[in-house]
Design a protein around this motif. Structure first.
Motif, mmCIF file in Angstrom:
data_model
loop_
_atom_site.group_PDB
_atom_site.id
_atom_site.type_symbol
_atom_site.label_atom_id
_atom_site.label_comp_id
_atom_site.label_asym_id
_atom_site.label_seq_id
_atom_site.Cartn_x
_atom_site.Cartn_y
_atom_site.Cartn_z
ATOM 1 N N LEU A 1 0.821 -1.219 0.000
ATOM 2 C CA LEU A 1 0.000 0.000 0.000
ATOM 3 C C LEU A 1 0.851 1.265 0.000
ATOM 4 N N ALA A 2 1.982 1.203 -0.692
ATOM 5 C CA ALA A 2 2.894 2.339 -0.775
ATOM 6 C C ALA A 2 2.857 2.949 -2.169
ATOM 7 N N GLU A 3 3.296 4.191 -2.257
ATOM 8 C CA GLU A 3 3.441 4.829 -3.563
ATOM 9 C C GLU A 3 4.618 4.222 -4.321
ATOM 10 N N GLU A 4 5.711 4.010 -3.597
ATOM 11 C CA GLU A 4 6.894 3.393 -4.184
ATOM 12 C C GLU A 4 7.515 2.421 -3.188
ATOM 13 N N ALA B 1 1.557 18.794 12.732
ATOM 14 C CA ALA B 1 2.631 19.742 13.022
ATOM 15 C C ALA B 1 3.574 19.911 11.831
ATOM 16 N N GLY B 2 3.246 19.278 10.707
ATOM 17 C CA GLY B 2 4.085 19.385 9.516
ATOM 18 C C GLY B 2 5.352 18.567 9.571
ATOM 19 N N ILE B 3 5.368 17.530 10.426
ATOM 20 C CA ILE B 3 6.571 16.717 10.637
ATOM 21 C C ILE B 3 6.389 15.344 9.990
ATOM 22 N N PRO B 4 7.289 14.923 9.099
ATOM 23 C CA PRO B 4 7.200 13.586 8.507
ATOM 24 C C PRO B 4 7.547 12.497 9.508
ATOM 25 N N VAL B 5 6.996 11.315 9.293
ATOM 26 C CA VAL B 5 7.200 10.180 10.198
ATOM 27 C C VAL B 5 7.975 9.078 9.481
ATOM 28 N N LEU B 6 9.109 8.716 10.060
ATOM 29 C CA LEU B 6 9.965 7.648 9.548
ATOM 30 C C LEU B 6 9.831 6.445 10.476
ATOM 31 N N LEU C 1 9.680 1.572 1.940
ATOM 32 C CA LEU C 1 8.341 1.939 1.479
ATOM 33 C C LEU C 1 8.187 3.449 1.586
ATOM 34 N N PHE C 2 7.649 4.063 0.525
ATOM 35 C CA PHE C 2 7.539 5.523 0.461
ATOM 36 C C PHE C 2 6.107 5.910 0.125
ATOM 37 N N ASN C 3 5.584 6.876 0.893
ATOM 38 C CA ASN C 3 4.246 7.388 0.605
ATOM 39 C C ASN C 3 4.111 8.754 1.280
ATOM 40 N N SER C 4 4.775 9.774 0.691
ATOM 41 C CA SER C 4 4.881 11.051 1.388
ATOM 42 C C SER C 4 4.755 12.242 0.449
ATOM 43 N N LYS C 5 4.112 13.285 0.977
ATOM 44 C CA LYS C 5 4.082 14.577 0.308
ATOM 45 C C LYS C 5 5.061 15.551 0.965
ATOM 46 N N LEU C 6 5.728 15.108 2.032
ATOM 47 C CA LEU C 6 6.630 15.975 2.792
ATOM 48 C C LEU C 6 8.106 15.727 2.473
ATOM 49 N N ILE C 7 8.392 14.666 1.723
ATOM 50 C CA ILE C 7 9.768 14.266 1.450
ATOM 51 C C ILE C 7 9.963 14.125 -0.059
ATOM 52 N N ASP C 8 11.112 14.537 -0.549
ATOM 53 C CA ASP C 8 11.437 14.467 -1.973
ATOM 54 C C ASP C 8 11.795 13.030 -2.351
ATOM 55 N N LYS C 9 10.937 12.376 -3.122
ATOM 56 C CA LYS C 9 11.160 10.970 -3.456
ATOM 57 C C LYS C 9 12.378 10.775 -4.360
ATOM 58 N N HIS C 10 12.736 11.795 -5.142
ATOM 59 C CA HIS C 10 13.913 11.675 -6.001
ATOM 60 C C HIS C 10 15.188 11.671 -5.164
ATOM 61 N N LYS C 11 15.195 12.436 -4.093
ATOM 62 C CA LYS C 11 16.355 12.434 -3.200
ATOM 63 C C LYS C 11 16.479 11.091 -2.490
ATOM 64 N N VAL C 12 15.354 10.500 -2.131
ATOM 65 C CA VAL C 12 15.375 9.187 -1.473
ATOM 66 C C VAL C 12 16.062 8.166 -2.365
ATOM 67 N N LYS C 13 15.669 8.129 -3.635
ATOM 68 C CA LYS C 13 16.263 7.173 -4.567
ATOM 69 C C LYS C 13 17.743 7.454 -4.751
ATOM 70 N N SER C 14 18.125 8.736 -4.806
ATOM 71 C CA SER C 14 19.526 9.098 -4.959
ATOM 72 C C SER C 14 20.355 8.610 -3.774
ATOM 73 N N ILE C 15 19.811 8.745 -2.564
ATOM 74 C CA ILE C 15 20.523 8.287 -1.362
ATOM 75 C C ILE C 15 20.638 6.767 -1.356
ATOM 76 N N ILE C 16 19.594 6.066 -1.750
ATOM 77 C CA ILE C 16 19.660 4.599 -1.805
ATOM 78 C C ILE C 16 20.777 4.161 -2.739
ATOM 79 N N GLY D 1 -0.357 5.550 7.624
ATOM 80 C CA GLY D 1 -0.114 6.835 6.988
ATOM 81 C C GLY D 1 1.282 7.388 7.143
ATOM 82 N N ALA D 2 2.251 6.556 7.549
ATOM 83 C CA ALA D 2 3.630 7.025 7.709
ATOM 84 C C ALA D 2 4.209 7.449 6.363
ATOM 85 N N ASP D 3 5.227 8.305 6.414
ATOM 86 C CA ASP D 3 5.846 8.810 5.186
ATOM 87 C C ASP D 3 6.804 7.801 4.565
ATOM 88 N N MET D 4 7.616 7.184 5.397
ATOM 89 C CA MET D 4 8.539 6.151 4.919
ATOM 90 C C MET D 4 8.700 5.087 5.990
#
Length: 504
Positions: free
Chosen positions: A93-96, A202-207, A252-267, A230-233
């Motif tokens: 149930l993730a976006e990516e 509070a505008g804080i992403p959850v890992l 697992l990624f499903n967030s509007k608060l985190i840049d998904k392209h940066k996540v892939k770059s870090i991986i 509903g966690a971000d990652m």
């Protein structure tokens, strides 16, 4: 009967779609092709019949291949790896979903490095895994530790309460992320949905460290998975409870608060360019099996655990936590697949000794031990025979070691406190250190985290001050038949030598 407080339904799974295994199928096709290999790896698909690696079989060697157009590329997947990851995302149930080949450790590093900048505040429980500490040192972030609920009888920490999260966010509105475990190593689960809602408001992403929660998606009798909440990652260890090869996980990624392209770059930064197709294909296979059979098999093993728990609680000297009592006391849930067994003081053994005895005398390998407990993990692959073998062993141990007239009380930590942090993790990493006897380290700054493995949760973190309580506990730990992480000699510890101006 399975006792539960969960109000969830298992989201439907398109089993027709999940019958497919894009990556594994492509590997099987390649195996049958008469390819002459002038690429890596150097074992050349098993050409030398005398090579010892052939013990694992020609099929294994022929699936251990390098990236090529027909088998896709891990760094920039466009075909079979891409399709396998898309199916994984759909199932959870993730976006990516991104395959991880260095365990959930690399997923935790990727989450923290892609979400926080140097000196950003990260809110997190004090009882996190050592991989989180290493990730914070790499990212040079500022930890804000939260004290988890502590079990004074068991001597172990459980999860973070909702109120602690709410209070900490209010006190640190400038925090850039919240890190949560789902579950703890011992199976304690907070109300993740409410925690996510508080953080997002509070505008804080959850890992989420979901190393031990890969199976939550597949049963209404288990807690919410990170993506359901509903966690971000979330970094989720398929190898621990999902059936894939060791060191394979997914991010697992499903967030509007985190840049998904940066996540892939870090991986990609953290992963070898020679990614193992054997490991990746095991994720593809595990995903298919969970999709087709996970719900039925997991519910079956949960029913077996309920019966096992009732039997264990009748053995003199042993006791397992009950869901109802645990929820009433801590307002948290228990993952029933974690067999956390309390060792009564009327047994003349510590948890470490029971752990060792089960392996040496009964050929049973448990997951871990603490002074007052021994813990095992069941997955959907376990059966009644395995549980009965453990029950018989504990019954026999009780018969020989239950001494109600001679209570044995091993030292345990009385609380999960937050020791004084004298240096940041990154500052410690670059500092000069020296080794001293543990007895001579009082009030010094610890230069290397002290922990038992498993689980790899620090008793004392690098940069924290060494107290007398830690010294006494560590001396007891060093006499137990377990793996310790610290200085090579058991009664020594690394401390900061050149304190300079880093001390706060």
């Amino acid at each position: 009967m399975i006792y539960t407080h969960y109000n969830k339904a298992v989201h439907s799974i398109d089993k027709v779609k999940h019958h497919t295994t894009p990556l594994f199928t492509a590997l099987k096709k390649y195996e049958n092709e008469q390819v002459t290999s002038f690429d890596v790896p150097g074992h050349k698909r098993g050409l030398d019949p005398d090579y010892a690696l052939n013990y694992y079989g020609l099929r294994t060697l022929r699936h251990d291949v390098n990236s090529m157009p027909t088998l896709d590329n891990f760094d920039h997947p466009t075909s079979v790896i891409h399709d396998a990851q898309a199916l994984m995302a759909d199932l959870f149930l993730a976006e990516e979903a991104h395959f991880l080949l260095n365990g959930t450790t690399s997923g935790i590093q990727a989450m923290i490095l892609s979400t926080l900048k140097p000196k950003d505040k990260l809110l997190l429980p004090r009882n996190v895994h050592k991989s989180v500490l290493n990730a914070m040192a790499l990212a040079d972030v500022t930890p804000v530790y939260m004290v988890p609920e502590f079990d004074t009888e068991y001597g172990i920490a459980h999860n973070i309460s909702v109120e602690t999260v709410r209070k900490t966010i209010a006190e640190h509105p400038d925090a850039k992320a919240l890190f949560i475990m789902n579950p703890t190593y011992f199976g304690a689960v907070s109300d993740l949905k409410e925690i996510v809602d508080i953080a997002h408001n509070a505008g804080i992403p959850v890992l989420v460290d979901e190393a031990h929660g890969a199976h939550y998606r597949f049963s209404e009798h288990l807690p919410l998975s990170s993506m359901e909440a509903g966690a971000d990652m979330a970094a989720t260890s398929l190898h621990k409870t999902g059936g894939s090869f060791t060191q394979t996980s997914v991010l697992l990624f499903n967030s509007k608060l985190i840049d998904k392209h940066k996540v892939k770059s870090i991986i990609n930064m953290l992963t070898s360019t020679s990614a193992s197709f054997l490991l990746m294909s095991s994720l593809d296979i595990a995903r298919q099996h969970l999709a087709l059979h996970g719900e039925e098999k997991i519910n079956n093993v949960l029913a077996l655990v309920q019966s096992f728990k009732q039997k264990i609680n009748k053995i003199p000297g042993f006791y397992m936590l009950e869901q109802e009592k645990f929820h009433t006391k801590y307002k948290q849930q228990l993952d029933e697949t974690k067999l956390t067994i309390y060792i009564d003081h009327r047994l003349d053994l510590s948890g470490f000794e029971v752990y060792h005895l089960l392996r040496s005398d009964y050929d049973i390998q448990m997951e871990l031990a603490e002074p007052n407990i021994v813990m095992g993990i069941v997955s959907f692959m376990d059966n009644e025979h395995e549980l009965n073998k453990l029950y018989d062993a504990l019954t026999n141990i009780s018969h020989h070691h239950f001494k109600p007239d001679k209570p044995f009380v091993p030292p345990i930590l009385k609380q999960m406190s937050i020791p004084m942090q004298k240096m940041g993790l990154r500052d410690v990493f670059y500092s000069e250190t020296k080794v001293v006897q543990i007895e001579d380290a009082l009030n010094e700054v610890c230069a290397e985290s002290l922990m038992i493995y498993p689980p790899g949760i620090p008793i004392l973190m690098a940069g924290e001050m060494i107290t007398q309580e830690v010294i006494d506990y560590w001396k007891f730990i060093n006499d137990q038949p377990i793996i310790k992480i610290g200085a090579e000699n058991k009664n020594e510890v690394f401390i900061i030598d050149n304190k300079g101006d880093n001390l706060q």
